[in-house]
Design an enzyme around this catalytic site. Sequence first.
Site, PDB file in Angstrom:
ATOM      1  N   GLY A 195      14.382   9.221  11.175  1.00  0.00           N
ATOM      2  CA  GLY A 195      14.107   8.262  12.316  1.00  0.00           C
ATOM      3  C   GLY A 195      12.710   7.551  12.213  1.00  0.00           C
ATOM      4  CB  THR A 255      15.107  18.063   8.810  1.00  0.00           C
ATOM      5  OG1 THR A 255      13.926  18.512   9.261  1.00  0.00           O
ATOM      6  CG2 THR A 255      16.196  19.069   8.915  1.00  0.00           C
ATOM      7  CB  CYS A 256      18.286  14.370   6.977  1.00  0.00           C
ATOM      8  SG  CYS A 256      19.695  13.596   6.177  1.00  0.00           S
ATOM      9  CB  CYS A 267      22.191  16.283   6.054  1.00  0.00           C
ATOM     10  SG  CYS A 267      21.487  16.045   7.519  1.00  0.00           S
ATOM     11  CE  LYS A 321      25.474  20.346   5.525  1.00  0.00           C
ATOM     12  NZ  LYS A 321      25.310  20.628   6.903  1.00  0.00           N
ATOM     13  CE1 TYR A 378      15.807   8.623   2.283  1.00  0.00           C
ATOM     14  CE2 TYR A 378      14.489   8.676   4.337  1.00  0.00           C
ATOM     15  CZ  TYR A 378      15.875   8.743   3.648  1.00  0.00           C
ATOM     16  OH  TYR A 378      16.942   8.626   4.257  1.00  0.00           O
ATOM     17  CB  ALA A 401      -0.928  12.848  11.972  1.00  0.00           C
ATOM     18  N   GLY A 456      26.314  31.267  16.009  1.00  0.00           N
ATOM     19  CA  GLY A 456      27.603  30.812  15.873  1.00  0.00           C
ATOM     20  C   GLY A 456      27.660  29.316  16.056  1.00  0.00           C
ATOM     21  CE1 TYR A 467      27.438  19.849  14.227  1.00  0.00           C
ATOM     22  CE2 TYR A 467      26.625  21.035  15.855  1.00  0.00           C
ATOM     23  CZ  TYR A 467      27.145  19.834  15.367  1.00  0.00           C
ATOM     24  OH  TYR A 467      27.800  18.741  16.056  1.00  0.00           O
ATOM     25  CD  GLU A 476      27.164  22.538   8.503  1.00  0.00           C
ATOM     26  OE1 GLU A 476      27.701  21.499   8.826  1.00  0.00           O
ATOM     27  OE2 GLU A 476      26.103  22.508   8.302  1.00  0.00           O
ATOM     28  NE  ARG A 533      23.237  33.080  22.639  1.00  0.00           N
ATOM     29  CZ  ARG A 533      22.208  32.532  23.387  1.00  0.00           C
ATOM     30  NH1 ARG A 533      21.254  33.286  23.594  1.00  0.00           N
ATOM     31  NH2 ARG A 533      22.090  31.316  23.550  1.00  0.00           N
ATOM     32  CG  HIS A 550      55.064  10.662   3.324  1.00  0.00           C
ATOM     33  ND1 HIS A 550      54.790  11.707   4.187  1.00  0.00           N
ATOM     34  CD2 HIS A 550      56.026  10.800   2.569  1.00  0.00           C
ATOM     35  CE1 HIS A 550      55.503  12.564   3.600  1.00  0.00           C
ATOM     36  NE2 HIS A 550      56.187  12.107   2.666  1.00  0.00           N
ATOM     37  CD  GLU A 578      52.477  11.911   6.622  1.00  0.00           C
ATOM     38  OE1 GLU A 578      53.350  11.170   6.728  1.00  0.00           O
ATOM     39  OE2 GLU A 578      52.331  12.448   5.178  1.00  0.00           O
TER      40      GLU A 578
HETATM   41  P1  NDP Z   1      23.168  25.466  17.383  1.00  0.00           P
HETATM   42  O1  NDP Z   1      22.609  25.200  18.461  1.00  0.00           O
HETATM   43  O2  NDP Z   1      24.391  24.669  16.752  1.00  0.00           O
HETATM   44  O3  NDP Z   1      23.460  26.842  17.291  1.00  0.00           O
HETATM   45  C1  NDP Z   1      22.613  28.012  17.596  1.00  0.00           C
HETATM   46  C2  NDP Z   1      23.432  29.197  17.655  1.00  0.00           C
HETATM   47  O4  NDP Z   1      22.449  30.278  17.878  1.00  0.00           O
HETATM   48  C3  NDP Z   1      24.419  29.354  18.807  1.00  0.00           C
HETATM   49  O5  NDP Z   1      25.512  29.858  18.456  1.00  0.00           O
HETATM   50  C4  NDP Z   1      23.763  30.148  19.980  1.00  0.00           C
HETATM   51  O6  NDP Z   1      24.560  30.953  20.697  1.00  0.00           O
HETATM   52  C5  NDP Z   1      22.743  31.067  18.946  1.00  0.00           C
HETATM   53  N1  NDP Z   1      21.773  31.715  19.832  1.00  0.00           N
HETATM   54  C6  NDP Z   1      20.779  31.048  20.483  1.00  0.00           C
HETATM   55  N2  NDP Z   1      19.730  31.637  20.798  1.00  0.00           N
HETATM   56  C7  NDP Z   1      20.182  32.793  20.424  1.00  0.00           C
HETATM   57  C8  NDP Z   1      19.715  34.246  20.624  1.00  0.00           C
HETATM   58  N3  NDP Z   1      18.414  34.373  21.259  1.00  0.00           N
HETATM   59  N4  NDP Z   1      20.343  35.382  20.065  1.00  0.00           N
HETATM   60  C9  NDP Z   1      21.274  35.142  19.390  1.00  0.00           C
HETATM   61  N5  NDP Z   1      22.054  33.932  19.079  1.00  0.00           N
HETATM   62  C10 NDP Z   1      21.322  32.919  19.783  1.00  0.00           C
HETATM   63  O7  NDP Z   1      22.067  25.438  16.298  1.00  0.00           O
HETATM   64  P2  NDP Z   1      21.768  24.972  14.696  1.00  0.00           P
HETATM   65  O8  NDP Z   1      20.396  25.624  14.554  1.00  0.00           O
HETATM   66  O9  NDP Z   1      23.006  25.608  14.240  1.00  0.00           O
HETATM   67  O10 NDP Z   1      21.784  23.550  14.490  1.00  0.00           O
HETATM   68  C11 NDP Z   1      20.709  22.802  15.196  1.00  0.00           C
HETATM   69  C12 NDP Z   1      21.372  21.562  15.332  1.00  0.00           C
HETATM   70  O11 NDP Z   1      21.135  20.712  14.247  1.00  0.00           O
HETATM   71  C13 NDP Z   1      22.625  21.336  15.776  1.00  0.00           C
HETATM   72  O12 NDP Z   1      22.769  21.192  17.028  1.00  0.00           O
HETATM   73  C14 NDP Z   1      23.197  19.813  15.169  1.00  0.00           C
HETATM   74  O13 NDP Z   1      22.526  19.082  15.833  1.00  0.00           O
HETATM   75  C15 NDP Z   1      22.429  19.886  13.994  1.00  0.00           C
HETATM   76  N6  NDP Z   1      23.090  20.190  12.607  1.00  0.00           N
HETATM   77  C16 NDP Z   1      24.165  19.341  12.324  1.00  0.00           C
HETATM   78  C17 NDP Z   1      24.777  19.723  11.177  1.00  0.00           C
HETATM   79  C18 NDP Z   1      25.966  18.578  10.833  1.00  0.00           C
HETATM   80  O14 NDP Z   1      26.019  17.367  11.329  1.00  0.00           O
HETATM   81  N7  NDP Z   1      26.868  19.115  10.204  1.00  0.00           N
HETATM   82  C19 NDP Z   1      24.421  20.753  10.269  1.00  0.00           C
HETATM   83  C20 NDP Z   1      23.460  21.499  10.891  1.00  0.00           C
HETATM   84  C21 NDP Z   1      22.735  21.224  12.177  1.00  0.00           C
HETATM   85  P3  NDP Z   1      25.500  29.818  21.991  1.00  0.00           P
HETATM   86  O15 NDP Z   1      26.525  29.387  21.538  1.00  0.00           O
HETATM   87  O16 NDP Z   1      25.633  31.463  22.996  1.00  0.00           O
HETATM   88  O17 NDP Z   1      24.193  29.243  22.752  1.00  0.00           O
END
Ligand code: NDP
Length: 457
Positions: free
Chosen positions: A16, A42-43, A48, A51, A99, A115, A178, A180, A184, A201, A439, A444
Site C-alpha cells: 500500500g 509483508t507480501c 504472499c 509463501k 521495489y 519512523a 484455522g 488462512y 496454508e 478452537r 472440454h 467447464e
Molecule cells: P485469520 O483471521 O485468517 O485466522 C486466525 C485464526 O486463528 C482463526 O482460525 C481464529 O479462530 C484463530 N484464533 C484467533 N485467536 C485465537 C486464540 N486466542 N486462540 C486460538 N485460536 C485463535 O488470520 P491469519 O493470521 O491466518 O491471516 C491474517 C490475514 O492475512 C487473513 O485474514 C488474510 O486477510 C490475510 N492472508 C491472506 C492470504 C491469502 O490471501 N491467501 C494468506 C495469508 C493471510 P476463529 O476462526 O475461531 O476466529
Amino acid sequence: MTEFDYDLFTIGAGSGGVRASRLAANYGAKVGVAEEYRVGGTCVIRGCVPKKFLVYASEFGRGFNDAKGYGWSANGVSFNWNTLIENKDNEIDRLNGIYIRNLKNAGADIFQSRATLKDEHTVHLEAEGRDVTAGKILVATGGAPWTDSSIPGHDLGVTSNDAFHLDKLPKHVVVAGGGYIAIEFACIFKGLGCDVCLVYRGEDILRYFDTDISVQVHSELKRQGIRVVTQTKFEKIEQFDGDNKRVHLTNGTHIDTNMVFWAVGRKPATDGIGLENVGVALDQKGAVKVDEYSKSSVDNIYAVGDVTDRIALTPVAIREGAAFAETCFNNNPTKMDYTFIPKAVFSQPPVGTVGYAEHEARHEFKNIDIYKTNFRAMKNMLSGSEERVLMKLVVDGDSDRVIGCHIVGDGAAEMIQCVAIAVKAGVTKQQFDETVALHPTIAEELVTMREKYTPRI
Ligand code: NDP
C-alpha cells in the site's frame, strides 16, 4: 514552495505504501518513505510471495505420487530445504531491488529507518537521528503475526515470519489456528513431508468462508493425513526432551512435537509509532480508524492496508494506496470499492471464492438459489488420488444474478480471478448457462450446473 520538507511522508514501504508513494510522486508530490525492515513489506518479503514459493515446492511431492499412474517412476526423489530457501531468498532480493528502484525512479526519497510521529506534521527518523516534516502523512505499517501471550510457553512457538528461514524442516509440526495462514502452512509442511497436527478452537476451519468450503477443505486436509483437532486450544507449551515441545491442550490431552507454529491472526502494526501522541484514533484491535478516503481522525494523516484492518489482502492495500494518491494528489476524490473481491486460500487443493457465502446471502436476499457439484477431477482417475473438487454458485433468485462463487480444487485460485470479472460485472445464471463449456476441464463444470440444489430434510 511548500512549508514542509515533503508533501507526503509515508511510513512503511509495503504494497500500500509503495503504490501510494509512487503515484503521489508521479503526480508531482515531493515524497519521502521510511521503512524499518525491507522495502516490499509483508507480501513481498515474508508473506504472499515467499509463501507461494513454498506452496509450489510442497505440491511437487504429491505430483511425483500422482505421476505413477501416468507411467512415471520417480525413484530416488529427494528434497532439500536449504536449496529452496536459498533460491526463494534470491528471488525476494531481486523483487526487493525492483521495489526500491521503482520508488527511486518515481523520485521518492527512501529512508531505511524506523519512523515515529512527533506531531501531526513531524516524523522522527530513528536511524538518522533527525526529524522531517510533511504536509500529509500516510501510515502504511501493515501488520504482524500475533501470538497468545497469555499461554505459558507461547514464545516457544514460531510464526510465519520465522517459517521462511527455518534452519531445517521439523519432522512434526503443531499448527495453532484455522484461518488462512494455518491452513496454508499446514499444507506446505505436509507437502514437504512433515507430520502435521492442526489445532483449532472452533468447529469448522476457515469459518468466515462458505460452509461447504470449510467442510471440503477440512476433509481434504484429513484425506492427505493432516491431523485436525477441533474445539480445543493451547493451555501451555513446555520445552520437552531437548529441543522438542509438549503442547498441552484445554481438552486435557497433549501433543509432543518438534515445532509449534502460531497462526492465530495478525495485529495491526501501530505500537510505538506515536499515533496516540498526535490524536490518531485506533480501534480495539489497535487498527487506525479511517473514513472512506482512508483519512484518520487527524486531518492530514491517512492510513492504508493491513494497519487499518479492513480487508487484509495485498491487492486491496494497493487499491487503497492508489485511491489515496488520487484523492490527495490528483484532485480526484476516490473511494475504494470493496465489493466482490476475489480471495484464495493456497491450501492443497486450493480455494477460490468471490461474493456472498450461502449463509451471508440468505441473510441479505429474500430468494436464494444454490447450485453445486462435487466430483473427482479427470486427472485423478489415472493417478488414483481421491481428491475432490467442489463448485458452488449462489444466485439471487429474484434478479438471477450470480452473487457468489466458491471453488475448492486444482486451479481454483486461477479460475476465480476470471469468474470474479463476470460476477463483478453482474453476470446472471442464465449467462453462465449460455456459455459453452470448454472440454475437458475442471472449469467447464461452472457452466454446466443446471439443477438447483435442494437440501435433503
Ligand atoms: P485469520 O483471521 O485468517 O485466522 C486466525 C485464526 O486463528 C482463526 O482460525 C481464529 O479462530 C484463530 N484464533 C484467533 N485467536 C485465537 C486464540 N486466542 N486462540 C486460538 N485460536 C485463535 O488470520 P491469519 O493470521 O491466518 O491471516 C491474517 C490475514 O492475512 C487473513 O485474514 C488474510 O486477510 C490475510 N492472508 C491472506 C492470504 C491469502 O490471501 N491467501 C494468506 C495469508 C493471510 P476463529 O476462526 O475461531 O476466529
